[in-house]
Design a protein around this motif. Sequence first.
Motif, PDB file in Angstrom:
ATOM      1  N   UNK A  70       0.849  -1.183   0.000  1.00 45.78           N
ATOM      2  CA  UNK A  70       0.000   0.000   0.000  1.00 45.78           C
ATOM      3  C   UNK A  70       0.897   1.249   0.000  1.00 45.78           C
ATOM      4  N   UNK A  71       0.469   2.262  -0.703  1.00 46.27           N
ATOM      5  CA  UNK A  71       1.321   3.453  -0.845  1.00 46.27           C
ATOM      6  C   UNK A  71       1.293   4.382   0.368  1.00 46.27           C
ATOM      7  N   UNK A  72       0.594   4.010   1.420  1.00 47.43           N
ATOM      8  CA  UNK A  72       0.560   4.873   2.607  1.00 47.43           C
ATOM      9  C   UNK A  72       1.921   4.965   3.277  1.00 47.43           C
ATOM     10  N   UNK A  73       2.823   4.027   2.978  1.00 50.14           N
ATOM     11  CA  UNK A  73       4.152   4.069   3.584  1.00 50.14           C
ATOM     12  C   UNK A  73       5.167   4.825   2.724  1.00 50.14           C
ATOM     13  N   UNK A  74       4.715   5.385   1.614  1.00 53.26           N
ATOM     14  CA  UNK A  74       5.629   6.201   0.799  1.00 53.26           C
ATOM     15  C   UNK A  74       6.209   7.313   1.670  1.00 53.26           C
ATOM     16  N   UNK A  75       7.518   7.444   1.686  1.00 57.20           N
ATOM     17  CA  UNK A  75       8.184   8.486   2.468  1.00 57.20           C
ATOM     18  C   UNK A  75       8.471   8.097   3.907  1.00 57.20           C
ATOM     19  N   UNK A  76       8.029   6.898   4.332  1.00 57.33           N
ATOM     20  CA  UNK A  76       8.231   6.516   5.732  1.00 57.33           C
ATOM     21  C   UNK A  76       9.684   6.192   6.065  1.00 57.33           C
ATOM     22  N   UNK A  77      10.458   5.719   5.096  1.00 58.00           N
ATOM     23  CA  UNK A  77      11.878   5.489   5.380  1.00 58.00           C
ATOM     24  C   UNK A  77      12.544   6.796   5.779  1.00 58.00           C
ATOM     25  N   UNK A  78      12.296   7.824   4.997  1.00 51.39           N
ATOM     26  CA  UNK A  78      12.891   9.135   5.276  1.00 51.39           C
ATOM     27  C   UNK A  78      12.442   9.653   6.641  1.00 51.39           C
ATOM     28  N   UNK A  79      11.148   9.457   6.959  1.00 51.56           N
ATOM     29  CA  UNK A  79      10.620   9.898   8.257  1.00 51.56           C
ATOM     30  C   UNK A  79      11.287   9.122   9.392  1.00 51.56           C
ATOM     31  N   UNK A  80      11.441   7.818   9.224  1.00 49.28           N
ATOM     32  CA  UNK A  80      12.095   7.006  10.250  1.00 49.28           C
ATOM     33  C   UNK A  80      13.539   7.441  10.443  1.00 49.28           C
ATOM     34  N   UNK A  81      14.263   7.685   9.336  1.00 48.97           N
ATOM     35  CA  UNK A  81      15.668   8.093   9.424  1.00 48.97           C
ATOM     36  C   UNK A  81      15.796   9.502  10.007  1.00 48.97           C
ATOM     37  N   UNK A  82      14.751  10.308   9.896  1.00 49.33           N
ATOM     38  CA  UNK A  82      14.760  11.627  10.524  1.00 49.33           C
ATOM     39  C   UNK A  82      14.716  11.470  12.043  1.00 49.33           C
ATOM     40  N   UNK A  83      13.992  10.440  12.500  1.00 46.75           N
ATOM     41  CA  UNK A  83      13.846  10.200  13.930  1.00 46.75           C
ATOM     42  C   UNK A  83      15.017   9.411  14.519  1.00 46.75           C
ATOM     43  N   UNK A  84      15.482   8.405  13.762  1.00 47.52           N
ATOM     44  CA  UNK A  84      16.539   7.498  14.239  1.00 47.52           C
ATOM     45  C   UNK A  84      17.493   7.245  13.073  1.00 47.52           C
ATOM     46  N   UNK A  85      18.795   7.400  13.281  1.00 45.75           N
ATOM     47  CA  UNK A  85      19.746   7.160  12.183  1.00 45.75           C
ATOM     48  C   UNK A  85      19.617   5.746  11.622  1.00 45.75           C
ATOM     49  N   UNK A  86      19.756   5.643  10.296  1.00 45.01           N
ATOM     50  CA  UNK A  86      19.592   4.349   9.630  1.00 45.01           C
ATOM     51  C   UNK A  86      20.527   3.286  10.197  1.00 45.01           C
ATOM     52  N   UNK A  87      21.759   3.645  10.553  1.00 44.29           N
ATOM     53  CA  UNK A  87      22.714   2.677  11.106  1.00 44.29           C
ATOM     54  C   UNK A  87      22.189   2.121  12.429  1.00 44.29           C
ATOM     55  N   UNK A  88      21.586   2.981  13.244  1.00 40.74           N
ATOM     56  CA  UNK A  88      21.049   2.531  14.529  1.00 40.74           C
ATOM     57  C   UNK A  88      19.861   1.593  14.319  1.00 40.74           C
ATOM     58  N   UNK A  89      18.987   1.914  13.351  1.00 39.75           N
ATOM     59  CA  UNK A  89      17.849   1.034  13.057  1.00 39.75           C
ATOM     60  C   UNK A  89      18.356  -0.344  12.649  1.00 39.75           C
ATOM     61  N   UNK A  90      19.313  -0.378  11.751  1.00 41.32           N
ATOM     62  CA  UNK A  90      19.840  -1.661  11.283  1.00 41.32           C
ATOM     63  C   UNK A  90      20.555  -2.407  12.414  1.00 41.32           C
ATOM     64  N   UNK A  91      21.344  -1.696  13.206  1.00 37.29           N
ATOM     65  CA  UNK A  91      22.082  -2.324  14.308  1.00 37.29           C
ATOM     66  C   UNK A  91      21.125  -2.958  15.312  1.00 37.29           C
ATOM     67  N   UNK A  92      20.024  -2.275  15.609  1.00 38.87           N
ATOM     68  CA  UNK A  92      19.077  -2.788  16.606  1.00 38.87           C
ATOM     69  C   UNK A  92      18.165  -3.879  16.056  1.00 38.87           C
ATOM     70  N   UNK A  93      17.802  -3.801  14.769  1.00 43.24           N
ATOM     71  CA  UNK A  93      16.793  -4.727  14.232  1.00 43.24           C
ATOM     72  C   UNK A  93      17.357  -5.770  13.279  1.00 43.24           C
ATOM     73  N   UNK A  94      18.370  -5.415  12.510  1.00 40.29           N
ATOM     74  CA  UNK A  94      18.920  -6.331  11.520  1.00 40.29           C
ATOM     75  C   UNK A  94      18.036  -6.507  10.295  1.00 40.29           C
TER      76      UNK A  94
END
Length: 112
Positions: A70-94
């Motif tokens: 569903x296209x409701x998540x369009x732009x959510x990666x950018x929003x998530x990375x605005x809140x938490x750095x991408x490296x931290x997301x990957x390190x914590x979740x894999x």
Amino acid sequence: MQQLDNPASGKVSLQWDILRQLSEIKKGLSLAVGKCSHELDSLGIDAWGVDFGLLDKEGGLISNPYHYRDNRTDGMLEEAFRRVPRVEIYTRTGIQLLTLNSLFQAPFDGGE
């Protein structure tokens, strides 16, 4: 899956008709049990779990789950990375950093 028009936004949403799917599963199980010459002892279910349904306090489904495409998540990666750095997301979740993952659907649904 059903396609729902959202007149307020002019967009179309992709949602699972989960209650119909549950009904069809129950019908299939009933047919299988009826055709077995012995008692059904177990059932295996395999699923790819990126879609989810939200439940109310009583455990009832609030609405049909959205499809991961569903296209409701369009732009959510950018929003998530605005809140938490991408490296931290990957390190914590894999997990792969793709919008189809539930982590990137949760902020849209009001989660944090």
